[in-house]
Design a protein around this motif. Structure first.
Motif, PDB file in Angstrom:
ATOM      1  N   PRO A 142     -23.110 100.577   4.687  1.00 18.17           N
ATOM      2  CA  PRO A 142     -21.982  99.675   4.961  1.00 18.17           C
ATOM      3  C   PRO A 142     -20.634 100.220   4.494  1.00 18.17           C
ATOM      4  O   PRO A 142     -19.618 100.028   5.169  1.00 18.17           O
ATOM      5  CB  PRO A 142     -22.368  98.401   4.208  1.00 18.17           C
ATOM      6  CG  PRO A 142     -23.855  98.426   4.174  1.00 18.17           C
ATOM      7  CD  PRO A 142     -24.196  99.881   3.975  1.00 18.17           C
ATOM      8  N   ALA A 202     -14.858  96.998   2.269  1.00 17.43           N
ATOM      9  CA  ALA A 202     -16.251  97.377   2.042  1.00 17.43           C
ATOM     10  C   ALA A 202     -16.401  98.161   0.742  1.00 17.43           C
ATOM     11  O   ALA A 202     -17.395  97.988   0.014  1.00 17.43           O
ATOM     12  CB  ALA A 202     -16.764  98.210   3.218  1.00 17.43           C
ATOM     13  N   ARG A 219     -26.241  99.875  -0.114  1.00 14.64           N
ATOM     14  CA  ARG A 219     -24.785  99.924  -0.360  1.00 14.64           C
ATOM     15  C   ARG A 219     -24.068 101.025   0.435  1.00 14.64           C
ATOM     16  O   ARG A 219     -22.951 100.818   0.898  1.00 14.64           O
ATOM     17  CB  ARG A 219     -24.533 100.148  -1.855  1.00 14.64           C
ATOM     18  CG  ARG A 219     -25.338  99.269  -2.805  1.00 14.64           C
ATOM     19  CD  ARG A 219     -25.171  97.786  -2.583  1.00 14.64           C
ATOM     20  NE  ARG A 219     -25.840  97.009  -3.632  1.00 14.64           N
ATOM     21  CZ  ARG A 219     -26.167  95.742  -3.522  1.00 14.64           C
ATOM     22  NH1 ARG A 219     -25.908  95.081  -2.415  1.00 14.64           N
ATOM     23  NH2 ARG A 219     -26.755  95.113  -4.528  1.00 14.64           N
ATOM     24  N   LEU A 261     -24.495  92.547   4.592  1.00 13.36           N
ATOM     25  CA  LEU A 261     -25.103  93.779   5.104  1.00 13.36           C
ATOM     26  C   LEU A 261     -25.643  94.655   3.982  1.00 13.36           C
ATOM     27  O   LEU A 261     -26.699  95.288   4.126  1.00 13.36           O
ATOM     28  CB  LEU A 261     -24.066  94.559   5.925  1.00 13.36           C
ATOM     29  CG  LEU A 261     -23.667  93.942   7.274  1.00 13.36           C
ATOM     30  CD1 LEU A 261     -22.548  94.752   7.919  1.00 13.36           C
ATOM     31  CD2 LEU A 261     -24.871  93.862   8.212  1.00 13.36           C
ATOM     32  N   SER A 262     -24.932  94.693   2.857  1.00 15.58           N
ATOM     33  CA  SER A 262     -25.378  95.563   1.762  1.00 15.58           C
ATOM     34  C   SER A 262     -26.633  95.025   1.094  1.00 15.58           C
ATOM     35  O   SER A 262     -27.465  95.802   0.616  1.00 15.58           O
ATOM     36  CB  SER A 262     -24.262  95.726   0.730  1.00 15.58           C
ATOM     37  OG  SER A 262     -24.132  94.569  -0.077  1.00 15.58           O
ATOM     38  N   THR A 303     -19.408 102.765   7.059  1.00 15.24           N
ATOM     39  CA  THR A 303     -18.938 102.078   8.260  1.00 15.24           C
ATOM     40  C   THR A 303     -17.565 101.462   8.038  1.00 15.24           C
ATOM     41  O   THR A 303     -16.683 101.529   8.897  1.00 15.24           O
ATOM     42  CB  THR A 303     -19.950 100.990   8.670  1.00 15.24           C
ATOM     43  OG1 THR A 303     -21.243 101.566   8.815  1.00 15.24           O
ATOM     44  CG2 THR A 303     -19.536 100.333   9.976  1.00 15.24           C
ATOM     45  N   TRP A 329     -19.631  92.545   4.641  1.00 20.22           N
ATOM     46  CA  TRP A 329     -20.190  93.707   3.956  1.00 20.22           C
ATOM     47  C   TRP A 329     -21.164  93.310   2.864  1.00 20.22           C
ATOM     48  O   TRP A 329     -22.154  94.016   2.621  1.00 20.22           O
ATOM     49  CB  TRP A 329     -19.068  94.575   3.386  1.00 20.22           C
ATOM     50  CG  TRP A 329     -18.100  95.046   4.409  1.00 20.22           C
ATOM     51  CD1 TRP A 329     -16.754  94.784   4.449  1.00 20.22           C
ATOM     52  CD2 TRP A 329     -18.380  95.849   5.567  1.00 20.22           C
ATOM     53  NE1 TRP A 329     -16.179  95.374   5.538  1.00 20.22           N
ATOM     54  CE2 TRP A 329     -17.146  96.033   6.250  1.00 20.22           C
ATOM     55  CE3 TRP A 329     -19.532  96.414   6.088  1.00 20.22           C
ATOM     56  CZ2 TRP A 329     -17.048  96.767   7.418  1.00 20.22           C
ATOM     57  CZ3 TRP A 329     -19.441  97.146   7.268  1.00 20.22           C
ATOM     58  CH2 TRP A 329     -18.213  97.323   7.916  1.00 20.22           C
TER      59      TRP A 329
END
Length: 410
Positions: free
Chosen positions: A85, A122, A82, A76-77, A88, A73
């Motif tokens: 993710p 996350a 922010r 991805l962030s 998800t 996470w």
């Protein structure tokens, strides 16, 4: 309602009345995912015909998933922002909750707990990054402490909810209650703005990620904050892992009353976090962290001595655990603020790596408590005392001398 949420999101984070409260909800995935089912651990063992050490696998699996998942996470962030993710992760958490409620053996329960944790983490990892996006260092430490006050209700309420569910239903319904919390978290996320602008986003290319982790893992002070705090977390996780069996099976506390003893520690953490949120602006986060690790080490030694000497029975143990858990309020916010302060361009990755270290080391400590289980409170006490001493040593070695107040750091 959607228009109202959009209006809230359009405001600057620091100006939004819902900002700290919503972040507190997202930070609560940890205690909601662990503390709610703690009163049911002995019943899970009986229902699934599993001994204590195997039941504790389900807790260690959650800690491990919560730690490892943060690396995903965080990366991805830093690339996509922010909010997406986090959404998800909440959906994945809900899938894990359903799997836990339907499982028929402890092995599959541990596997679904891992899935649940990968989604749950996350929220906390990206909340820390959001705070770094918006606030400078000491202010970030103060905000983290205030946010812990907001989320402080979760570890008090969660075990009480779990205990009350056990009065009316079996342990499987605890996981349905956790799924309901996921719905609440999704609503909280809808009030939050995106705090990571596209101009500051980084690449997901493996070489870029590898360089980011190399930078973090070779930074002495980052390791001092991240690894040092991980051992305080390990002591806390030893308490979480061992206390249901110590309180319920060793001292005969009823499962529905376990949450009250657990909640005493959270009250102490709230009080200390309140003190920290004010003192950190005067003395600086490094000074408050140093005070915290010294006091935590002293309380860990006192805990071991109390258990070894049998002083005070149940209430002697409860008092020492209250002291140790309360003092973590000087450690967690200040160490995270220190770890993130030098890396604004990759706050998500830095937050994720620190969180992974905290929960992975915590998973090991929970496993060690189960491995050493001998029907007494000593395994739990020994792990707590040992990890607190290691944290102090790492703070002195890697961070070194501290200044009273660091005005110029951002």
């Amino acid at each position: 309602m959607l228009a109202r949420l959009a209006a809230v999101r359009s405001r600057l984070p620091a100006e939004s009345p819902f900002f700290i409260a919503a972040l507190g909800v997202l930070m609560s995935f940890g205690p909601m995912g662990t503390d709610m089912y703690l009163p049911g651990m002995p019943e899970i063992g009986r229902d699934l015909h599993a001994p204590q050490d195997q039941v504790q696998w389900t807790l260690s699996a959650f800690f491990l998933g919560f730690g490892v998942g943060q690396l995903l996470w965080g990366a991805l962030s830093d690339r996509f922002g922010r909010r997406i993710p986090v959404a998800t992760g909440i959906l994945l958490y809900a899938v894990g909750c359903v799997g836990c409620s339907l499982t028929t053996d402890v092995g599959h329960l541990a596997a679904w707990r891992f899935v649940q944790a990968v989604g749950a983490c996350a929220g906390p990892v990206l909340v820390r990054a959001m705070i770094r996006d918006v606030f400078e260092r000491d202010r970030a430490a103060s905000v983290l402490s205030m946010m812990i006050l907001v989320m402080g209700a979760a570890p008090i309420i969660a075990p009480l909810i779990g205990g009350q569910i056990l009065i009316w239903a079996n342990w499987r319904w605890i996981f349905w209650a956790q799924a309901a919390f996921g719905v609440i978290a999704m609503l909280a996320l809808a009030t939050l703005p995106e705090t990571h602008p596209e101009t500051r986003r980084t690449s997901l290319r493996p070489m870029v990620l590898a360089e980011s982790y190399r930078t973090l893992l070779t930074n002495r002070r980052y390791l001092g904050y991240a690894v040092g705090s991980s051992f305080i977390y390990a002591g806390m996780f030893a308490f979480i892992s061992g206390s249901p069996f110590v309180y319920i099976e060793l001292f005969g506390v009823q499962p529905e009353n376990y949450g009250f003893l657990f909640g005493l520690n959270i009250v102490g953490m709230i009080i200390v976090n309140t003190l920290n949120s004010r003192a950190v602006m005067r003395f600086g986060s490094d000074m408050m962290l140093r005070i915290g690790v010294w006091l935590s080490a002293a309380s860990g030694i006192l805990l071991v001595a109390t258990v070894a000497g049998g002083w005070g029975g149940l209430w002697g143990l409860v008092g020492c655990l209250f002291l140790f858990m309360s003092l973590t309020g000087f450690c967690f916010a200040n160490s995270m603020a220190g770890a993130l302060q030098s890396f604004p361009q990759m706050a998500g990755t830095a937050s994720a790596l620190a969180g992974m270290l905290q929960f992975s080391i915590g998973a090991v400590s929970g496993w060690v408590v189960g491995l050493m289980a001998n029907g007494t409170a000593m395994p739990m006490a020994a792990v707590i005392g040992g990890t607190a001493l290691v944290s102090l040593a790492l703070n002195l070695w890697l961070i070194g001398p501290v200044r009273r107040r660091q005005h110029c750091e951002q």
